[in-house]
Design a protein around this motif. Structure first.
Motif, PDB file in Angstrom:
ATOM      1  N   LEU A  61      16.454  52.094  27.651  1.00  0.00           N
ATOM      2  CA  LEU A  61      15.544  52.339  28.777  1.00  0.00           C
ATOM      3  C   LEU A  61      15.873  53.655  29.476  1.00  0.00           C
ATOM      4  O   LEU A  61      14.967  54.383  29.898  1.00  0.00           O
ATOM      5  CB  LEU A  61      15.613  51.192  29.783  1.00  0.00           C
ATOM      6  N   VAL A  62      17.151  53.966  29.590  1.00  0.00           N
ATOM      7  CA  VAL A  62      17.549  55.243  30.177  1.00  0.00           C
ATOM      8  C   VAL A  62      17.020  56.378  29.310  1.00  0.00           C
ATOM      9  O   VAL A  62      16.401  57.323  29.812  1.00  0.00           O
ATOM     10  CB  VAL A  62      19.079  55.334  30.355  1.00  0.00           C
ATOM     11  N   SER A  63      17.208  56.271  28.019  1.00  0.00           N
ATOM     12  CA  SER A  63      16.768  57.321  27.098  1.00  0.00           C
ATOM     13  C   SER A  63      15.263  57.566  27.195  1.00  0.00           C
ATOM     14  O   SER A  63      14.814  58.710  27.360  1.00  0.00           O
ATOM     15  CB  SER A  63      17.146  56.929  25.665  1.00  0.00           C
ATOM     16  N   VAL A  64      14.479  56.510  27.110  1.00  0.00           N
ATOM     17  CA  VAL A  64      13.016  56.624  27.163  1.00  0.00           C
ATOM     18  C   VAL A  64      12.569  57.225  28.497  1.00  0.00           C
ATOM     19  O   VAL A  64      11.718  58.122  28.542  1.00  0.00           O
ATOM     20  CB  VAL A  64      12.361  55.243  26.938  1.00  0.00           C
ATOM     21  N   ASN A  65      13.145  56.747  29.593  1.00  0.00           N
ATOM     22  CA  ASN A  65      12.712  57.200  30.915  1.00  0.00           C
ATOM     23  C   ASN A  65      13.214  58.597  31.250  1.00  0.00           C
ATOM     24  O   ASN A  65      12.512  59.356  31.919  1.00  0.00           O
ATOM     25  CB  ASN A  65      13.096  56.174  31.973  1.00  0.00           C
ATOM     26  N   VAL A  66      14.395  58.963  30.780  1.00  0.00           N
ATOM     27  CA  VAL A  66      14.864  60.339  30.963  1.00  0.00           C
ATOM     28  C   VAL A  66      13.944  61.284  30.194  1.00  0.00           C
ATOM     29  O   VAL A  66      13.545  62.333  30.712  1.00  0.00           O
ATOM     30  CB  VAL A  66      16.341  60.499  30.549  1.00  0.00           C
ATOM     31  N   ASP A  67      13.573  60.913  28.967  1.00  0.00           N
ATOM     32  CA  ASP A  67      12.629  61.741  28.200  1.00  0.00           C
ATOM     33  C   ASP A  67      11.334  61.939  28.982  1.00  0.00           C
ATOM     34  O   ASP A  67      10.807  63.053  29.056  1.00  0.00           O
ATOM     35  CB  ASP A  67      12.309  61.101  26.845  1.00  0.00           C
ATOM     36  N   LYS A  68      10.823  60.869  29.562  1.00  0.00           N
ATOM     37  CA  LYS A  68       9.582  60.951  30.349  1.00  0.00           C
ATOM     38  C   LYS A  68       9.765  61.896  31.534  1.00  0.00           C
ATOM     39  O   LYS A  68       8.916  62.747  31.794  1.00  0.00           O
ATOM     40  CB  LYS A  68       9.163  59.559  30.817  1.00  0.00           C
ATOM     41  N   LEU A  69      10.875  61.757  32.255  1.00  0.00           N
ATOM     42  CA  LEU A  69      11.136  62.607  33.415  1.00  0.00           C
ATOM     43  C   LEU A  69      11.309  64.077  33.018  1.00  0.00           C
ATOM     44  O   LEU A  69      10.865  64.976  33.740  1.00  0.00           O
ATOM     45  CB  LEU A  69      12.360  62.099  34.178  1.00  0.00           C
ATOM     46  N   VAL A  70      11.918  64.328  31.878  1.00  0.00           N
ATOM     47  CA  VAL A  70      12.066  65.695  31.375  1.00  0.00           C
ATOM     48  C   VAL A  70      10.695  66.237  30.976  1.00  0.00           C
ATOM     49  O   VAL A  70      10.307  67.351  31.373  1.00  0.00           O
ATOM     50  CB  VAL A  70      13.056  65.758  30.189  1.00  0.00           C
ATOM     51  N   ASN A  71       9.947  65.452  30.211  1.00  0.00           N
ATOM     52  CA  ASN A  71       8.624  65.898  29.743  1.00  0.00           C
ATOM     53  C   ASN A  71       7.664  66.170  30.889  1.00  0.00           C
ATOM     54  O   ASN A  71       6.791  67.034  30.779  1.00  0.00           O
ATOM     55  CB  ASN A  71       8.012  64.876  28.779  1.00  0.00           C
ATOM     56  N   GLU A  72       7.810  65.441  31.994  1.00  0.00           N
ATOM     57  CA  GLU A  72       6.914  65.624  33.134  1.00  0.00           C
ATOM     58  C   GLU A  72       7.457  66.630  34.148  1.00  0.00           C
ATOM     59  O   GLU A  72       6.848  66.856  35.192  1.00  0.00           O
ATOM     60  CB  GLU A  72       6.616  64.274  33.779  1.00  0.00           C
ATOM     61  N   GLY A  73       8.620  67.222  33.835  1.00  0.00           N
ATOM     62  CA  GLY A  73       9.139  68.306  34.656  1.00  0.00           C
ATOM     63  C   GLY A  73       9.957  67.896  35.861  1.00  0.00           C
ATOM     64  O   GLY A  73      10.239  68.726  36.727  1.00  0.00           O
ATOM     65  N   TYR A  74      10.371  66.623  35.929  1.00  0.00           N
ATOM     66  CA  TYR A  74      11.181  66.158  37.060  1.00  0.00           C
ATOM     67  C   TYR A  74      12.678  66.350  36.821  1.00  0.00           C
ATOM     68  O   TYR A  74      13.449  66.432  37.777  1.00  0.00           O
ATOM     69  CB  TYR A  74      10.914  64.681  37.342  1.00  0.00           C
ATOM     70  N   LEU A  75      13.081  66.383  35.574  1.00  0.00           N
ATOM     71  CA  LEU A  75      14.489  66.579  35.209  1.00  0.00           C
ATOM     72  C   LEU A  75      14.599  67.669  34.158  1.00  0.00           C
ATOM     73  O   LEU A  75      13.674  67.884  33.372  1.00  0.00           O
ATOM     74  CB  LEU A  75      15.096  65.303  34.608  1.00  0.00           C
ATOM     75  N   GLU A  76      15.761  68.322  34.142  1.00  0.00           N
ATOM     76  CA  GLU A  76      16.121  69.246  33.075  1.00  0.00           C
ATOM     77  C   GLU A  76      17.427  68.770  32.470  1.00  0.00           C
ATOM     78  O   GLU A  76      18.264  68.201  33.166  1.00  0.00           O
ATOM     79  CB  GLU A  76      16.331  70.664  33.616  1.00  0.00           C
ATOM     80  N   ARG A  77      17.568  69.024  31.183  1.00  0.00           N
ATOM     81  CA  ARG A  77      18.837  68.753  30.509  1.00  0.00           C
ATOM     82  C   ARG A  77      19.597  70.067  30.396  1.00  0.00           C
ATOM     83  O   ARG A  77      19.045  71.073  29.980  1.00  0.00           O
ATOM     84  CB  ARG A  77      18.590  68.191  29.112  1.00  0.00           C
ATOM     85  N   LYS A  78      20.883  70.024  30.759  1.00  0.00           N
ATOM     86  CA  LYS A  78      21.722  71.210  30.650  1.00  0.00           C
ATOM     87  C   LYS A  78      23.020  70.812  29.971  1.00  0.00           C
ATOM     88  O   LYS A  78      23.600  69.777  30.297  1.00  0.00           O
ATOM     89  CB  LYS A  78      22.017  71.791  32.035  1.00  0.00           C
ATOM     90  N   PRO A  79      23.482  71.644  29.036  1.00  0.00           N
ATOM     91  CA  PRO A  79      24.758  71.322  28.381  1.00  0.00           C
ATOM     92  C   PRO A  79      25.905  71.398  29.384  1.00  0.00           C
ATOM     93  O   PRO A  79      25.887  72.212  30.302  1.00  0.00           O
ATOM     94  CB  PRO A  79      24.894  72.400  27.301  1.00  0.00           C
ATOM     95  N   VAL A  80      26.873  70.512  29.198  1.00  0.00           N
ATOM     96  CA  VAL A  80      28.055  70.505  30.051  1.00  0.00           C
ATOM     97  C   VAL A  80      29.049  71.515  29.477  1.00  0.00           C
ATOM     98  O   VAL A  80      29.406  71.445  28.301  1.00  0.00           O
ATOM     99  CB  VAL A  80      28.685  69.090  30.120  1.00  0.00           C
ATOM    100  N   GLU A  81      29.448  72.434  30.335  1.00  0.00           N
ATOM    101  CA  GLU A  81      30.405  73.450  29.919  1.00  0.00           C
ATOM    102  C   GLU A  81      31.702  72.773  29.481  1.00  0.00           C
ATOM    103  O   GLU A  81      32.166  71.830  30.111  1.00  0.00           O
ATOM    104  CB  GLU A  81      30.675  74.392  31.090  1.00  0.00           C
TER     105      GLU A  81
END
Length: 146
Positions: A61-81
Motif C-alpha cells: 500500500l505504501v508503494s502504490v500510494n507513494v507512486d500515486k503521490l509522485v505521479n501527481e506531483g506531491y512527492l519527489e524521490r531523491k537518492p540518499v547520499e
C-alpha cells in the motif's frame, strides 16, 4: 480496570471521516493523504520503510500510494547520499497547500477530541501515556532478553 479497545478504531474512523471531503476533492485515497501528512509532520522519517515501520501501513500500500503521490506531483524521490539503496521522499511545493489544509483538519479534530478537557487533565494524560509507553518498552526489553 476495563479498557475500551474500540476507542483507537473509533478515533481512526472518525479522523478518516473528517478527512474524506478533502481526499475526495483531491482524488486522493485516505492512505495517500495519510502518507503525505506523515512525511510533512515527521521530517525525521523520510523513506517508504519508515512509513511501513512507524505507521504500520503495509508495504504494498505504501508503494502504490507513494507512486500515486509522485505521479501527481506531491512527492519527489531523491537518492540518499552515501546509501544508494535508499530513496528519500520529499514533499513538493505543490503539496504545501494540501499539507496546510490537512494540518487544519488535524488541529480541528484534536480540538474537538479534547473539548471539555482542561490543561491539568491533558498534562495528567500525557504523564500516564508516557508511563504506559515506558512500561511497554520494559516488557519488550525483558522478552527480548529471554
Amino acid at each position: 480496570m476495563k479498557f475500551n479497545f474500540e476507542f483507537a478504531e473509533k478515533i481512526s474512523r472518525t479522523y478518516s471521516d473528517e478527512c474524506r471531503p478533502l481526499c475526495h476533492e483531491l482524488k486522493l485515497p485516505q492512505t495517500a493523504f495519510d502518507i503525505l501528512m506523515f512525511l510533512a509532520n515527521n521530517p525525521e522519517y523520510k523513506t517508504a520503510r519508515d512509513i511501513v515501520e512507524i505507521r504500520k501501513i503495509k508495504a504494498n500500500l505504501v508503494s502504490v500510494n507513494v507512486d500515486k503521490l509522485v505521479n501527481e506531483g506531491y512527492l519527489e524521490r531523491k537518492p540518499v547520499e552515501n546509501d544508494r539503496r535508499k530513496t528519500e521522499l520529499v514533499c513538493t511545493k505543490k503539496a504545501g497547500t494540501v499539507i496546510e489544509r490537512g494540518r487544519h483538519i488535524q488541529q480541528q479534530f484534536t480540538a474537538n477530541l479534547f473539548a471539555g478537557i482542561d490543561e491539568e487533565q491533558k498534562k495528567q494524560l500525557t504523564i500516564v501515556m508516557e508511563q504506559l509507553e515506558n512500561n511497554m518498552d520494559e516488557i519488550i526489553r525483558r522478552k527480548s532478553h529471554k
